[in-house]
Scaffold this motif. Structure first.
Motif, PDB file in Angstrom:
ATOM      1  N   ARG A   1       0.822  -1.206   0.000  1.00 48.18           N
ATOM      2  CA  ARG A   1       0.000   0.000   0.000  1.00 48.18           C
ATOM      3  C   ARG A   1       0.866   1.269   0.000  1.00 48.18           C
ATOM      4  NH1 ARG A   1      -1.677  -2.886   4.113  1.00 48.18           N
ATOM      5  NH2 ARG A   1      -1.313  -1.213   5.630  1.00 48.18           N
ATOM      6  N   LEU A   2       1.837   1.297  -0.900  1.00 51.69           N
ATOM      7  CA  LEU A   2       2.776   2.419  -0.972  1.00 51.69           C
ATOM      8  C   LEU A   2       2.207   3.552  -1.821  1.00 51.69           C
ATOM      9  CD1 LEU A   2       6.146   0.478  -1.453  1.00 51.69           C
ATOM     10  CD2 LEU A   2       4.961   1.098   0.673  1.00 51.69           C
ATOM     11  N   LYS A   3       2.707   4.756  -1.589  1.00 55.44           N
ATOM     12  CA  LYS A   3       2.283   5.927  -2.350  1.00 55.44           C
ATOM     13  C   LYS A   3       3.317   6.227  -3.432  1.00 55.44           C
ATOM     14  CE  LYS A   3       0.579  10.668  -1.915  1.00 55.44           C
ATOM     15  NZ  LYS A   3      -0.652  10.354  -2.652  1.00 55.44           N
ATOM     16  N   PHE A   4       2.872   6.162  -4.688  1.00 56.70           N
ATOM     17  CA  PHE A   4       3.753   6.427  -5.822  1.00 56.70           C
ATOM     18  C   PHE A   4       3.692   7.908  -6.201  1.00 56.70           C
ATOM     19  CE2 PHE A   4       3.154   1.894  -6.224  1.00 56.70           C
ATOM     20  CZ  PHE A   4       4.330   1.433  -6.815  1.00 56.70           C
ATOM     21  N   ALA A   5       4.833   8.450  -6.585  1.00 56.54           N
ATOM     22  CA  ALA A   5       4.889   9.780  -7.192  1.00 56.54           C
ATOM     23  C   ALA A   5       4.818   9.578  -8.702  1.00 56.54           C
ATOM     24  CB  ALA A   5       6.179  10.492  -6.798  1.00 56.54           C
ATOM     25  N   PHE A   6       3.646   9.804  -9.283  1.00 52.34           N
ATOM     26  CA  PHE A   6       3.426   9.564 -10.700  1.00 52.34           C
ATOM     27  C   PHE A   6       3.418  10.872 -11.484  1.00 52.34           C
ATOM     28  CE2 PHE A   6       1.082   5.478  -9.520  1.00 52.34           C
ATOM     29  CZ  PHE A   6       2.075   4.653 -10.035  1.00 52.34           C
ATOM     30  N   PRO A   7       3.724  10.807 -12.781  1.00 53.79           N
ATOM     31  CA  PRO A   7       3.551  11.988 -13.631  1.00 53.79           C
ATOM     32  C   PRO A   7       2.072  12.235 -13.902  1.00 53.79           C
ATOM     33  CG  PRO A   7       4.273  10.107 -14.944  1.00 53.79           C
ATOM     34  CD  PRO A   7       4.274   9.657 -13.512  1.00 53.79           C
ATOM     35  N   ASP A   8       1.775  13.375 -14.480  1.00 58.21           N
ATOM     36  CA  ASP A   8       0.393  13.738 -14.758  1.00 58.21           C
ATOM     37  C   ASP A   8       0.159  13.786 -16.266  1.00 58.21           C
ATOM     38  OD1 ASP A   8      -2.198  14.465 -14.372  1.00 58.21           O
ATOM     39  OD2 ASP A   8      -1.788  16.541 -13.826  1.00 58.21           O
ATOM     40  N   SER A   9      -0.805  13.004 -16.742  1.00 54.55           N
ATOM     41  CA  SER A   9      -1.281  12.997 -18.131  1.00 54.55           C
ATOM     42  C   SER A   9      -0.360  12.276 -19.120  1.00 54.55           C
ATOM     43  CB  SER A   9      -1.548  14.431 -18.634  1.00 54.55           C
ATOM     44  OG  SER A   9      -0.349  15.139 -18.858  1.00 54.55           O
ATOM     45  N   ARG A  10       0.755  11.759 -18.662  1.00 57.71           N
ATOM     46  CA  ARG A  10       1.663  11.025 -19.544  1.00 57.71           C
ATOM     47  C   ARG A  10       2.453  10.031 -18.703  1.00 57.71           C
ATOM     48  NH1 ARG A  10       5.315  15.652 -22.043  1.00 57.71           N
ATOM     49  NH2 ARG A  10       6.903  14.032 -22.215  1.00 57.71           N
ATOM     50  N   ASN A  11       3.264   9.201 -19.365  1.00 51.97           N
ATOM     51  CA  ASN A  11       3.961   8.141 -18.621  1.00 51.97           C
ATOM     52  C   ASN A  11       5.398   8.503 -18.269  1.00 51.97           C
ATOM     53  OD1 ASN A  11       4.533   7.931 -21.463  1.00 51.97           O
ATOM     54  ND2 ASN A  11       5.462   5.939 -21.069  1.00 51.97           N
ATOM     55  N   ASP A  12       5.789   9.761 -18.462  1.00 47.86           N
ATOM     56  CA  ASP A  12       7.123  10.204 -18.044  1.00 47.86           C
ATOM     57  C   ASP A  12       7.021  11.609 -17.455  1.00 47.86           C
ATOM     58  OD1 ASP A  12       7.620  12.348 -20.097  1.00 47.86           O
ATOM     59  OD2 ASP A  12       7.455  10.658 -21.468  1.00 47.86           O
ATOM     60  N   PHE A  13       8.096  12.026 -16.784  1.00 44.68           N
ATOM     61  CA  PHE A  13       8.113  13.349 -16.157  1.00 44.68           C
ATOM     62  C   PHE A  13       8.676  14.384 -17.131  1.00 44.68           C
ATOM     63  CE2 PHE A  13       8.123  10.538 -12.401  1.00 44.68           C
ATOM     64  CZ  PHE A  13       7.069  11.097 -11.693  1.00 44.68           C
TER      65      PHE A  13
END
Length: 435
Positions: free
Chosen positions: A116-128
């Motif tokens: 149940r970890l919290k990921f830091a994901f990008p927004d609207s695409r699959n890369d930063f």
């Protein structure tokens, strides 16, 4: 002569009609592609980054209390002893290009869900916003002081910004690949997106380029994909000369920052070292190879081409040689016999899962994949990436795990709540081009 006149005219009219249709189709596709490329370029240009307040993140974002695992250890006489440890869950995985990183991401996604970890994901695409340097403002729903456990999507590494996002006890991990093989893979996958490759004559563009790379290379749009891509991914200057002191400084910077640098060529051994370093379990390491190309599309490098590819990517080769040495020092410290036994156990477990989960027991070409949800992302102009079919009679106890292990990266990101509308838009353009 006159008797064949009408027939001849109809034939010519048909040919002209087909030519006009072909021209119109090309014009429409060209216009659509150009418009979408301009849109994507605008969206992918570095954002204006406002100064964010400096709110320190906690020392650790790990859940407490956490389960304690027994940890075998090898002493100086190569005898195995038992200790206990707590799984490390604060992880920065630097996802480099064309290095089996999608396979590792699947492992990391499943581990994150399990704990149940919290990921830091990008927004609207699959890369930063690659290839711009990472900024924490690119993280979906980011607010200063938030606690994230894991960051793992493609980025151009920017250590100060990453450090302001993740807790102090974060484990930094990455993966490298033999630069000659990586260059061949990158040339195949990204070549059509690099304008200078369009002027390379002949069918075997890779060999022609390596014959005289300085003649063809142009440090313009997307050129970083085809020169020292690893060094570039780490936020370094990939166009430096090998004897530039900044190259050595860059290698040292990476070595000081990352606790474990895995190698594609020894992926299973790398996972065992990861398990040992992070106190994971063997169940956490199970994997199927994702994003693999079918063999017929892989260019076999001759010894001469390999030498030329390494010379062209000399900085990456220096980087790889450095971490190849540190990797085997870690293996020696772990114990060669113990490593061989653990790798054999991991292979046995993976083979068992393949027999349970995969229809036919192996990967198939894109056209043979039955479920849309199992279709991997394809490069422009072809369908060379293979995937899997899930067995229809998988028992209830394994069904969920099997599906997760076989799910491609983009579909898994969507399941985890990432809105990939820019990536999906580019995917539709790619599908039109492939059609």
């Amino acid at each position: 002569m006159n008797e064949g006149g009408p027939s001849f005219c109809w034939t010519m009219a048909g040919k002209k009609g087909r030519q006009w249709r072909s021209m119109c189709k090309g014009l429409v596709l060209g216009t659509l592609l150009t418009s979408c490329m301009i849109l994507l370029y605008c969206l992918s240009t570095p954002q204006v980054h406002f100064s964010l307040p400096e709110v320190p993140v906690p020392y650790s974002c790990a859940h407490r209390p956490s389960q304690i695992h027994p940890k075998p250890a090898t002493n100086s006489s190569q005898q195995t002893t038992s200790q206990t440890c707590t799984p490390k869950v604060d992880i920065m995985f630097m996802k480099t290009h064309k290095t089996a990183s999608s396979t590792f991401l699947n492992i990391l996604f499943r581990f994150g869900e399990k704990h149940r970890l919290k990921f830091a994901f990008p927004d609207s695409r699959n890369d930063f916003f690659y290839p711009s340097l990472f900024q924490r403002s690119q993280v979906k729903d980011y607010r200063p002081g938030m606690c994230f456990n894991v960051i793992c999507n493609h980025m151009r590494f920017n250590a100060p910004e990453v450090a302001k996002l993740l807790p102090m006890d974060t484990s930094y991990i990455t993966i490298l690949r033999d630069p000659a093989e990586l260059f061949e893979s990158s040339f195949h996958y990204f070549g059509r997106l690099v304008p200078f490759t369009w002027k390379i004559p002949g069918d075997d563009k890779l060999s022609e380029f390596l014959r005289d790379p300085h003649y063809y290379f142009d440090a313009g749009f997307n050129s970083f994909y085809l020169k020292n891509l690893l060094f570039f991914d780490f936020g370094q200057d990939n166009t430096l000369e090998l004897d530039d002191p900044r190259v050595e400084e860059g290698v040292k910077f990476i070595a000081d920052r990352f606790q474990l640098v895995m190698l594609v060529e020894y992926f299973e051994e790398s996972l065992i070292l990861l398990k040992d370093a992070l106190c994971w379990e063997m169940d956490d390491l199970l994997f199927f190879k994702l994003n693999a190309r079918k063999g017929s599309t892989v260019s076999k490098l001759t010894p001469e081409l390999r030498v030329r590819a390494l010379e062209w990517n000399a900085i990456d080769w220096k980087l790889y040689q450095h971490f190849n040495k540190t990797f085997w020092r870690k293996v020696d410290a772990y114990g060669l016999k113990r490593m061989a036994e653990d790798v054999a156990e991991l292979r046995r477990r993976n083979a068992e899962m393949a027999s349970i989960c995969i229809e036919g027991g192996c990967a198939v070409e894109a056209g043979s994949i039955q479920e849309t949800a199992m279709q991997p992302w394809q490069p422009i102009g072809e369908k060379s990436i293979m995937g899997y079919n899930l067995k229809k009679n998988v028992d209830k106890g394994h069904r969920k795990l099997c599906r997760k292990m076989l799910t491609p990266e983009l579909q898994y990101l969507t399941e985890l709540g990432v809105n990939l509308w820019i990536t999906r838009l580019w995917g539709h353009v790619r599908d039109i081009i492939n059609w």
